[in-house]
Design a protein around this motif. Structure first.
Motif, PDB file in Angstrom:
ATOM      1  N   MET A  68      35.064  22.503 -38.129  1.00 16.17           N
ATOM      2  CA  MET A  68      34.840  23.928 -37.889  1.00 16.17           C
ATOM      3  C   MET A  68      35.294  24.302 -36.585  1.00 16.17           C
ATOM      4  SD  MET A  68      31.594  26.523 -37.900  1.00 16.17           S
ATOM      5  CE  MET A  68      31.335  25.706 -36.274  1.00 16.17           C
ATOM      6  N   LEU A  69      34.885  23.501 -35.577  1.00 14.33           N
ATOM      7  CA  LEU A  69      35.554  23.873 -34.338  1.00 14.33           C
ATOM      8  C   LEU A  69      36.856  23.828 -33.860  1.00 14.33           C
ATOM      9  CD1 LEU A  69      32.414  23.147 -31.857  1.00 14.33           C
ATOM     10  CD2 LEU A  69      33.223  25.150 -32.891  1.00 14.33           C
ATOM     11  N   PHE A  70      37.411  22.514 -34.733  1.00 19.56           N
ATOM     12  CA  PHE A  70      38.863  22.821 -34.709  1.00 19.56           C
ATOM     13  C   PHE A  70      39.471  23.913 -35.242  1.00 19.56           C
ATOM     14  CE2 PHE A  70      42.851  21.102 -36.516  1.00 19.56           C
ATOM     15  CZ  PHE A  70      43.455  20.794 -35.289  1.00 19.56           C
ATOM     16  N   VAL A  71      39.041  24.335 -36.251  1.00 17.37           N
ATOM     17  CA  VAL A  71      39.541  25.498 -36.776  1.00 17.37           C
ATOM     18  C   VAL A  71      39.378  26.904 -36.136  1.00 17.37           C
ATOM     19  CG1 VAL A  71      39.589  27.038 -39.015  1.00 17.37           C
ATOM     20  CG2 VAL A  71      39.544  24.654 -38.968  1.00 17.37           C
ATOM     21  N   ILE A  72      38.027  26.933 -35.414  1.00 16.52           N
ATOM     22  CA  ILE A  72      37.932  28.076 -34.788  1.00 16.52           C
ATOM     23  C   ILE A  72      38.591  27.927 -33.432  1.00 16.52           C
ATOM     24  CG2 ILE A  72      36.111  28.713 -33.033  1.00 16.52           C
ATOM     25  CD1 ILE A  72      33.882  28.229 -35.057  1.00 16.52           C
ATOM     26  N   GLY A  73      38.881  26.751 -32.919  1.00 16.38           N
ATOM     27  CA  GLY A  73      39.716  26.631 -31.687  1.00 16.38           C
ATOM     28  C   GLY A  73      41.421  27.069 -32.413  1.00 16.38           C
ATOM     29  N   LEU A  74      41.616  26.778 -33.482  1.00 18.09           N
ATOM     30  CA  LEU A  74      43.181  27.116 -33.879  1.00 18.09           C
ATOM     31  C   LEU A  74      43.223  28.613 -33.915  1.00 18.09           C
ATOM     32  CD1 LEU A  74      44.036  24.689 -36.612  1.00 18.09           C
ATOM     33  CD2 LEU A  74      45.214  24.874 -34.564  1.00 18.09           C
ATOM     34  N   GLU A  75      42.243  29.265 -34.253  1.00 19.07           N
ATOM     35  CA  GLU A  75      42.159  30.554 -34.475  1.00 19.07           C
ATOM     36  C   GLU A  75      42.044  31.386 -33.039  1.00 19.07           C
ATOM     37  OE1 GLU A  75      39.124  31.630 -37.085  1.00 19.07           O
ATOM     38  OE2 GLU A  75      40.717  30.777 -38.951  1.00 19.07           O
ATOM     39  N   LEU A  76      41.945  30.457 -31.875  1.00 26.49           N
ATOM     40  CA  LEU A  76      41.677  31.485 -30.760  1.00 26.49           C
ATOM     41  C   LEU A  76      42.563  31.174 -29.756  1.00 26.49           C
ATOM     42  CD1 LEU A  76      38.139  30.484 -29.119  1.00 26.49           C
ATOM     43  CD2 LEU A  76      39.594  32.306 -28.853  1.00 26.49           C
ATOM     44  N   GLN A  77      43.619  31.838 -29.923  1.00 23.52           N
ATOM     45  CA  GLN A  77      44.947  31.707 -28.885  1.00 23.52           C
ATOM     46  C   GLN A  77      44.239  32.293 -27.499  1.00 23.52           C
ATOM     47  OE1 GLN A  77      48.578  33.158 -30.258  1.00 23.52           O
ATOM     48  NE2 GLN A  77      48.193  33.522 -32.322  1.00 23.52           N
ATOM     49  N   PRO A  78      44.890  31.615 -26.486  1.00 19.39           N
ATOM     50  CA  PRO A  78      44.578  31.912 -25.171  1.00 19.39           C
ATOM     51  C   PRO A  78      44.844  33.464 -24.965  1.00 19.39           C
ATOM     52  CG  PRO A  78      46.022  29.793 -25.330  1.00 19.39           C
ATOM     53  CD  PRO A  78      45.641  30.162 -26.988  1.00 19.39           C
ATOM     54  N   VAL A 263      42.383  24.699 -29.474  1.00 25.39           N
ATOM     55  CA  VAL A 263      42.884  25.871 -28.621  1.00 25.39           C
ATOM     56  C   VAL A 263      44.217  25.461 -28.237  1.00 25.39           C
ATOM     57  CG1 VAL A 263      42.225  27.057 -26.552  1.00 25.39           C
ATOM     58  CG2 VAL A 263      40.413  26.566 -28.046  1.00 25.39           C
ATOM     59  N   VAL A 264      44.116  24.261 -27.899  1.00 28.41           N
ATOM     60  CA  VAL A 264      45.587  23.818 -27.313  1.00 28.41           C
ATOM     61  C   VAL A 264      46.693  24.031 -28.250  1.00 28.41           C
ATOM     62  CG1 VAL A 264      46.987  21.907 -26.638  1.00 28.41           C
ATOM     63  CG2 VAL A 264      44.743  22.223 -25.604  1.00 28.41           C
ATOM     64  N   LEU A 265      46.439  23.715 -29.727  1.00 32.25           N
ATOM     65  CA  LEU A 265      47.559  23.820 -30.732  1.00 32.25           C
ATOM     66  C   LEU A 265      47.417  25.286 -31.197  1.00 32.25           C
ATOM     67  CD1 LEU A 265      46.748  20.509 -32.497  1.00 32.25           C
ATOM     68  CD2 LEU A 265      48.874  21.027 -31.203  1.00 32.25           C
ATOM     69  N   ALA A 266      46.588  26.301 -30.845  1.00 28.01           N
ATOM     70  CA  ALA A 266      46.568  27.700 -31.373  1.00 28.01           C
ATOM     71  C   ALA A 266      47.989  28.375 -30.983  1.00 28.01           C
ATOM     72  CB  ALA A 266      45.363  28.458 -30.588  1.00 28.01           C
ATOM     73  N   ASP A 267      48.753  27.849 -30.118  1.00 30.79           N
ATOM     74  CA  ASP A 267      49.869  28.545 -29.586  1.00 30.79           C
ATOM     75  C   ASP A 267      50.976  27.879 -30.363  1.00 30.79           C
ATOM     76  OD1 ASP A 267      49.872  30.968 -28.379  1.00 30.79           O
ATOM     77  OD2 ASP A 267      49.639  30.135 -26.374  1.00 30.79           O
ATOM     78  N   SER A 268      50.755  27.067 -31.083  1.00 30.71           N
ATOM     79  CA  SER A 268      51.930  26.190 -31.664  1.00 30.71           C
ATOM     80  C   SER A 268      52.409  26.694 -32.958  1.00 30.71           C
ATOM     81  CB  SER A 268      51.394  24.759 -31.437  1.00 30.71           C
ATOM     82  OG  SER A 268      50.950  24.561 -32.900  1.00 30.71           O
ATOM     83  N   GLU A 269      53.610  26.040 -33.399  1.00 33.89           N
ATOM     84  CA  GLU A 269      54.160  26.716 -34.590  1.00 33.89           C
ATOM     85  C   GLU A 269      53.449  26.260 -35.884  1.00 33.89           C
ATOM     86  OE1 GLU A 269      55.186  24.897 -32.160  1.00 33.89           O
ATOM     87  OE2 GLU A 269      57.190  23.993 -32.587  1.00 33.89           O
ATOM     88  N   TYR A 270      52.629  24.988 -35.470  1.00 32.97           N
ATOM     89  CA  TYR A 270      51.913  24.402 -36.542  1.00 32.97           C
ATOM     90  C   TYR A 270      50.426  24.718 -36.718  1.00 32.97           C
ATOM     91  CZ  TYR A 270      56.074  21.582 -36.281  1.00 32.97           C
ATOM     92  OH  TYR A 270      57.253  21.238 -36.074  1.00 32.97           O
ATOM     93  N   ARG A 271      50.202  26.062 -36.225  1.00 33.93           N
ATOM     94  CA  ARG A 271      48.823  26.445 -36.357  1.00 33.93           C
ATOM     95  C   ARG A 271      48.444  26.740 -37.727  1.00 33.93           C
ATOM     96  NH1 ARG A 271      47.647  32.413 -34.528  1.00 33.93           N
ATOM     97  NH2 ARG A 271      45.519  32.842 -35.401  1.00 33.93           N
ATOM     98  N   HIS A 272      49.257  27.698 -38.356  1.00 33.35           N
ATOM     99  CA  HIS A 272      48.877  28.030 -39.837  1.00 33.35           C
ATOM    100  C   HIS A 272      48.857  26.779 -40.845  1.00 33.35           C
ATOM    101  CE1 HIS A 272      48.376  31.903 -38.365  1.00 33.35           C
ATOM    102  NE2 HIS A 272      49.818  32.010 -37.920  1.00 33.35           N
ATOM    103  N   GLU A 273      49.819  25.907 -40.458  1.00 30.15           N
ATOM    104  CA  GLU A 273      49.897  24.889 -41.214  1.00 30.15           C
ATOM    105  C   GLU A 273      48.693  23.795 -41.126  1.00 30.15           C
ATOM    106  OE1 GLU A 273      52.285  23.646 -43.589  1.00 30.15           O
ATOM    107  OE2 GLU A 273      51.357  21.760 -44.170  1.00 30.15           O
ATOM    108  N   LEU A 274      48.465  23.628 -39.815  1.00 33.77           N
ATOM    109  CA  LEU A 274      47.093  22.800 -39.373  1.00 33.77           C
ATOM    110  C   LEU A 274      45.946  23.410 -40.165  1.00 33.77           C
ATOM    111  CD1 LEU A 274      47.624  21.699 -35.985  1.00 33.77           C
ATOM    112  CD2 LEU A 274      47.430  20.127 -37.947  1.00 33.77           C
ATOM    113  N   GLU A 275      45.779  24.789 -39.924  1.00 30.56           N
ATOM    114  CA  GLU A 275      44.555  25.514 -40.360  1.00 30.56           C
ATOM    115  C   GLU A 275      44.402  25.194 -42.075  1.00 30.56           C
ATOM    116  OE1 GLU A 275      44.258  29.105 -38.718  1.00 30.56           O
ATOM    117  OE2 GLU A 275      42.539  29.686 -39.973  1.00 30.56           O
ATOM    118  N   SER A 276      45.660  25.650 -42.616  1.00 34.28           N
ATOM    119  CA  SER A 276      45.459  25.640 -44.219  1.00 34.28           C
ATOM    120  C   SER A 276      45.328  24.132 -44.582  1.00 34.28           C
ATOM    121  CB  SER A 276      46.780  26.269 -44.812  1.00 34.28           C
ATOM    122  OG  SER A 276      47.885  25.436 -44.525  1.00 34.28           O
ATOM    123  N   ASP A 277      45.527  23.097 -43.875  1.00 31.78           N
ATOM    124  CA  ASP A 277      45.387  21.759 -44.357  1.00 31.78           C
ATOM    125  C   ASP A 277      44.034  21.326 -44.026  1.00 31.78           C
ATOM    126  OD1 ASP A 277      47.999  21.299 -45.081  1.00 31.78           O
ATOM    127  OD2 ASP A 277      48.776  20.283 -43.324  1.00 31.78           O
TER     128      ASP A 277
END
Lengths: 629, 203
Positions: A68-78, A263-277
């Motif tokens: 969960m925290l990974f996904v929250i981090g992904l949604e949390l762009q700097p 959070v580090v990956l939230a800005d990356s182009e793979y954010r949505h792909e990672l999140e849905s995976d």
């Protein structure tokens, strides 16, 4: 654990979830409460079906939070973090600061040494991100003032955990406790000097950041070239589990590590792909987490000292709720919003388990101190959805003022772009740049990992992902967006996305690029209202310039090409309806002739043009001169 | 009773405060048509047939626009050039508009004091609108003096709040056939206070 035992446990957990959640929903209790109750039922103090040892259950629980925290981090762009800095730092800082002070003071008053009191105060200041956000989301309250404020506070807490974790070894030093021997062997850093431990903690954090920044993106780009979806899922899981393992090895919370990676990956182009995976795994593990929390409520301890534990739990909830209420007043929330805010966050949080076990491991607290606290934390977490239910059913209906979630302006939490663009080649990127230049935010998806990389280097916000997947569209924000621009490479893919969008996101207006007449017809037939035949506009522009080159006046050439585009669009739509008719070609031919006739009329004198205002012929006959002057 | 066609022309509507307030206050009714020219013809390709059809179905034609260089915005001029065809609107056989009203509803940056013989603009707005008045004359239309919002640069929110009801009053009055009794020789259109309004009610 043998395969058989693992399968048996899975059956118990999944079975509990499948039975409890629909029942809880039916009773209007929400899924979180359902999971918690299911956990209590199957836990060591209920049917005793799982986790005969509490450790086992907690082990399960922690991985749910990790995901969960990974996904929250992904949604949390700097950048989002930066925009929310006011409420996060102000409201969040005050909540954590005041609550820590209150509980530390209370513990000191009870004769607990300062270091231990501070550890208790800090830990109890936290609330459960998982339970609160899940419950608010289910009730559709995330976008209200209170929901937003609660999110900000939870965010501050999530971040505050980092210094709290770093502080624990230092408290152990100042507190004068020696590390308890029983835990020293579990992680190798326990044997190191406290100063070195802090360095190791910081080093681990830095390595996660470096991993996210330097390793993950090129690796995923290479994987993107394979075009295999399951490889991505595997890589995403590998990333999360790998970081969790690394963190466990250095004695840090794996949840913290993956949150950081997110959070580090939230800005990356793979954010949505990672999140849905990760999302399905997260959902499932979160359910297991809630069940585990339910199962971890130590009813044995509660039974041994019911009044003590209940007093502790009620005390925690009451003090936190009071401070939250005061903050709500201070930050000028309305009465109903203030109540919602105060009722959302008074429970303790899952980080409580982590921090208490860490504090115990570091020798800041003894197990005699943590056991009742952990029980109270679990109980107060289980209380959270109940409190929100109470607020929802009993208090809110009695209040005159009510804020309706939908009436609020778009909030900064989900910086939701109104436009999704699928396919970012020459066509899509031009549309995207144009919208951006007009201050319209877009979320862009493309499946060419090399192109995504290149566009990112040009400073464009592009994400890697296949727009035919509805889960990916979902995490890209399709539910909140207003329209989707389809500029994919092939007509087949375009039609596939059209079907996905129509099925899962019927509210989205589709703008589709077509290549030629047949696929334009396909799109119109599929029910797309806005179809753009890509060659038309540039062909018309070229035709216009050709006319100019041949000596036509510029404005006449411009009008003529605009008229061509207009009539061509109309013809495309009309012909779509009769494409299966016998005389499609005949009709197409007559349409082409009609357009030619109209255009010719503009050129030739005395044609059938309607623009007689500019045509002096009839005037010459009538007046012998033009009317003006 | 009269059917009113509001021909609205504003190339920078998104930046206009007064016209946004006025247009957004226009009521939905069958006998009132708002026709936003810059929204309909961003490419200046005016659909002549459609426009003539619209004109045929209305009794009062309002030109609502900001005054740019003492005249109409370019798309409205384009509309006039193309739609008011010889043989349809004027000239032999051109009687389609006979007896209809043409009413300018104009906003101007300058103050009322600036629009007079001693002001810096040296003429009244009605004088500047002579080409429009003459167009109406040539088409056999009845021209009403312009209804004007002056000094748009200096309007505060309270001023706009005060203008909107006056504008709605104008529309009501025209829809009720008020133009038949209007004084046509004034510099600006005088809308009589509504009869039956209670004393103290702000018109």
């Amino acid at each position: 654990m043998t395969t058989d035992a693992f399968l048996a446990q899975s059956v118990v957990y999944l079975g509990a979830a499948v039975v409890a959640v629909p029942v809880a929903r039916r009773l209007g209790l929400g899924s979180v409460l359902g999971y918690l109750l299911a956990g209590m039922v199957i836990g060591p103090f209920g049917l005793g079906l799982v986790g005969a040892e509490g450790e086992d259950v907690m082990h399960f629980a922690e991985f749910g939070v990790v995901m969960m925290l990974f996904v929250i981090g992904l949604e949390l762009q700097p950048s989002v973090l930066w925009r929310l800095r006011g409420p996060i730092l102000g409201l969040g800082g005050l909540q954590v600061g005041l609550t820590t002070a209150a509980f530390t003071g209370a513990a000191l008053a009870l004769g607990v040494p300062f270091a231990a009191a501070l550890a208790i105060g800090m830990t109890l200041a936290l609330s459960s991100t998982a339970i609160v956000l899940q419950t608010l989301q289910e009730k559709g309250l995330v976008r209200t003032t209170a929901g937003q404020s609660a999110f900000s506070v939870l965010l501050f807490q999530d971040i505050a955990v980092i210094p709290m974790l770093a502080l624990m070894p230092l408290l152990a030093v100042s507190g004068g406790h020696s590390g308890e021997a029983g835990h020293a062997s579990s992680t190798w850093i326990s044997g190191l000097a406290p100063g070195v431990q802090v360095l190791v903690v910081l080093g681990a954090v830095a390595s996660v950041v470096a991993l996210g920044r330097l390793v993950v993106r090129p690796a995923f780009r290479a994987l993107g070239r394979t075009g295999l979806r399951e490889i991505f899922t595997a890589a995403a899981l590998l990333l999360v589990i790998g970081i969790a393992l690394l963190m466990t090895r250095v004695g840090l919370s794996p949840a913290l590590g993956t949150f950081l990676a997110g959070v580090v990956l939230a800005d990356s182009e793979y954010r949505h792909e990672l999140e849905s995976d990760i999302d399905p795994f997260k959902g499932l593990l979160l359910a297991i987490f809630f069940i585990a929390v339910g199962a971890s409520v130590d009813f044995g301890l509660v039974a041994a000292d019911p009044s003590g534990i209940i007093l502790l739990t009620v005390g925690i909830v009451a003090v936190k709720g009071l401070i939250l209420g005061i903050l709500a007043r201070g930050f000028r929330m309305g009465l109903d919003q203030g109540l919602l805010f105060a009722f959302a966050l008074p429970g303790a949080g899952e980080f409580g388990f982590v921090l208490f076990s860490f504090a115990e491991q570091e020798g800041v607290l003894s197990s005699g101190q943590t056991a009742p606290l952990v029980a109270a934390v679990a109980l107060s977490m289980a209380l959270t959805p109940l409190l929100l239910l109470l607020n929802d059913r009993v208090l809110r209906p009695r209040l005159g003022t009510r804020e309706v979630a939908d009436e609020r302006e778009a909030d900064p939490i989900d910086e939701q772009a109104p436009v999704l663009i699928a396919g970012f080649g020459g066509f899509g990127s031009t549309v995207g740049r144009f919208l951006k230049a007009n201050d319209v935010a877009t979320t862009v998806l493309d499946v060419d990992s090399d192109r995504v990389e290149m566009l990112r280097q040009l400073g464009l916000k592009v994400y890697y992902g296949d727009a035919t997947r509805h889960d990916l569209l979902h995490v890209a924000g399709a539910a909140q967006a207003r329209m989707i621009v389809l500029a994919l490479d092939t007509p087949e893919k375009t039609l596939a996305v059209v079907r996905t969008v129509q099925k899962h996101f019927p509210h989205l207006t589709i703008f589709a690029r077509a290549f030629d007449w047949p696929d334009a017809h396909d799109l119109v037939e599929a029910g797309v209202d806005h179809v753009y035949r890509a060659p038309l506009d540039s062909a018309a522009r070229m035709g216009r310039d050709a006319l100019r080159m041949l000596g036509f006046r510029a404005y006449q050439a411009q009008r003529s090409s605009s008229i061509l585009i207009r009539h061509d669009d109309e013809a495309m739509r009309d012909l779509s309806e009769m494409r299966h008719d016998e005389d499609y070609l005949g009709e197409a031919r007559s349409r082409i002739e009609a357009v030619e006739k109209i255009l010719l009329a503009e050129v030739r004198d005395g044609g059938a043009t309607r623009d007689l205002g500019w045509d002096p012929d009839s005037l010459r006959e009538d007046f012998g001169s033009a009317p003006s002057e | 009773m009269a059917r009113v066609l509001l021909l609205f022309a504003h190339p920078a509507f998104q930046k206009s405060r007064i016209h946004r307030s006025l247009v957004s206050s226009i009521p939905e009714r069958d006998d009132l048509t708002l026709h936003d020219l810059y929204e309909e013809y961003p490419d200046f390709l005016v659909d002549v047939e459609r426009e003539q059809e619209l004109l045929t179905h209305h009794d009062v034609v309002v030109f609502q626009h900001p005054l740019y260089w003492y005249s109409v915005p370019p798309l409205l001029k384009q509309w006039m050039d193309l739609v008011l065809e010889h043989g349809w609107a004027y000239g032999s056989g051109g009687s389609a508009l006979h007896g209809k009203w043409l009413v300018p509803v104009v906003s101007a940056g300058g103050t009322e004091a600036a629009y007079c013989t001693v002001g810096r603009n040296r003429r009244t707005i009605r004088q500047f609108l002579a080409p429009i008045e003459q167009t109406a004359f040539l088409c056999g239309m009845r021209f009403a003096p312009p209804w004007i919002v002056y000094g748009t640069h200096r309007l505060g929110p309270e001023d706009i709040q005060e203008i909107v009801p006056r504008y709605l009053g104008l529309l009501d009055w025209m829809l009720d056939g008020g133009l038949e009794h209007a004084a046509l020789d004034h510099e600006t259109l005088v809308v009589p206070e509504r009869t039956g309004s209670t004393p103290g009610e702000v018109p």
